[in-house]
Design a protein around this motif. Structure first.
Motif, mmCIF file in Angstrom:
data_model
loop_
_atom_site.group_PDB
_atom_site.id
_atom_site.type_symbol
_atom_site.label_atom_id
_atom_site.label_comp_id
_atom_site.label_asym_id
_atom_site.label_seq_id
_atom_site.Cartn_x
_atom_site.Cartn_y
_atom_site.Cartn_z
ATOM 1 N N LYS A 6 0.870 -1.177 0.000
ATOM 2 C CA LYS A 6 0.000 0.000 0.000
ATOM 3 C C LYS A 6 0.904 1.224 0.000
ATOM 4 C CE LYS A 6 -3.320 2.430 2.862
ATOM 5 N NZ LYS A 6 -3.994 2.426 4.162
ATOM 6 N N THR A 8 1.037 5.665 -0.459
ATOM 7 C CA THR A 8 0.376 6.962 -0.591
ATOM 8 C C THR A 8 1.397 7.957 -1.110
ATOM 9 O OG1 THR A 8 0.785 7.493 1.735
ATOM 10 C CG2 THR A 8 -1.362 6.541 1.204
ATOM 11 N N ILE A 51 -2.928 0.122 -3.954
ATOM 12 C CA ILE A 51 -2.708 -1.171 -3.318
ATOM 13 C C ILE A 51 -2.373 -2.149 -4.433
ATOM 14 C CG2 ILE A 51 -3.777 -3.104 -2.086
ATOM 15 C CD1 ILE A 51 -5.481 -1.014 -0.596
#
Length: 92
Positions: A6, A8, A51
């Motif tokens: 994952k 960001t 993801i």
């Protein structure tokens, strides 16, 4: 082992990377490198988030997978093992 990565991407860096083509190149490169089983993209706390689900047997490859996201996108990354429903059924 099946892993979930994952990541960001900070808004400003993501905007810059989208404008100069780095964003799509980095993400497409990752998906190709790991031969992703699945990939999903959304927003989290106002930031771009992805993801990626993939199989990996060599933990020494993690820096090769992480570094392009760190360098090109200033990404925050989390990696953890995940199970399918079938995997869980076998384990229980």
């Amino acid at each position: 082992m099946r892993l979930m990565m994952k990541f960001t991407i900070p808004v400003e860096k993501g905007n810059e990377a989208e404008r100069d083509g780095t964003l799509v190149k980095a993400i497409a490169g990752l998906i190709e490198e790991v031969k992703a089983e699945a990939s999903y993209f959304a927003l989290e706390d106002g930031k771009r988030m992805g993801i990626i689900i993939f199989e990996e047997t060599d933990q020494a490859r993690m820096p090769k997978l992480n570094e392009p996201l760190f360098a090109a996108l200033n990404a925050s990354i989390e990696i953890q093992p995940v199970l399918t429903a079938d995997d869980l059924q076998r384990a229980l």
